[in-house]
Motif scaffolding. Structure first.
Motif: not given
Lengths: 119, 119, 119, 119
Positions: B55-77
């Motif tokens: 259960q994510l609040t909209p605010e937490k959902r956005e933050q989680v989305s950013h962390e997933l994105a950052d992890t993904f970016v470094y994984l790709l790098r």
């Protein structure tokens, strides 16, 4: 072998479903599983110099490849369970990072963006 | 907004190149950066119950989305720097996992595969 | 300021108890909290060369000191909750490591002990 | 078996010195090694419920004890190399945390302190 992200996601979801593992795949558990895989990658490089970390023996290359794969699989699972579009999220984050790290200030610097904001 | 993995990789590579950041992107450094992002994800869930973590609040959902994105970016790098094909690696790993976790033994169980081998 | 480990443990336990936080301190949650702190330490060094990582500005030194403290606090809490004697565990582990890494083979080498066993 | 922190530190330093491992023990490398150990702890709990994470089989208890020990050893090494007094740092951090988490606001709450500051 599949070469698309959508196919990979579908394959992973099927793998999990066949084993009735959705019950273990809460975001909390998956976040733990992902960081464990990320740490297995870190372990491969922990005693390396920066230069050495580019040089992989074939054996280490295969192991590193497995750790990257495992991290990727859990990353895709978390996104799946939370219904977050990973490609969309990554593209959105790059736009944000481009603002936080403007080329003229960030070029050649490894400082955190908060350093610019302090000035 | 781009929706393909190949386009995302190209975009990330351009982002890094414009900032002359390749010099910092040794596999060792990138592995560290990736686990830091993975930990920022873990932080969002550390005090949650398993149920709450869905259960994510909209605010937490956005933050989680950013962390997933950052992890993904470094994984790709990391994959980029080491010239590892991430999709290929993930597909290959799933084949391996399917052998380690046969459906009849793994169904509904969270035991590590080494537990089957002991028996 | 207290200088003994036993006093520190008692102080931490009191801190947690006053806030009625034992309910959140399951081993699972504490393990997550500890790795988050360990990652905050990693973040301080992620773009450093090995040499640079020895050189801390006073500001960074204080932050690093905080991350070490936070990691230590959670480590002590996990040991407390699981009733594991950390000093005893560390002393026992060093004995094991001394067997895994005999001086004559390990001297000056960063190879994992499994490398000796293969030979 | 030694039961004091000072003796443990001395023992670890001797262990490292006998093997000529100081050359590998830069803060950067040690931070990586420590998070790898922290992740091995996380792995033990990743599929557990919160309740289950309190219940360790004797075998798991021993493994968990080893991971805690390994994390502790690297924590002590980082503090050693950076000449940071870990007990002092932890005591200082608890004073800071007591201000960030006043009992009347923090009691029974797992909210991050920034939540109080927003109000």
């Amino acid at each position: 072998m599949s070469d698309s992200l959508a196919e990979l996601r579908a394959k992973i979801n099927a793998f999990v479903h066949e084993r009735d593992w959705e019950q273990f795949h809460s975001p909390k558990n998956l976040a733990m599983a992902m960081i464990v895989e990320a740490a297995e990658l870190v372990e491969h490089f922990q005693w390396d110099t920066l230069e050495d970390s580019y040089q992989l023996t074939p054996e280490k290359r295969e192991q590193v490849s497995h750790e990257l794969a495992d991290t990727f699989v859990y990353l895709l699972r978390i996104a799946e369970v939370l219904k977050i579009d990973l490609l969309h999220a990554a593209n959105a984050k790059i736009l944000l990072s481009a603002k936080k790290y403007p080329v003229d200030k960030a070029r050649g610097s490894n400082a955190k963006y908060t350093k610019y904001q302090e000035k």
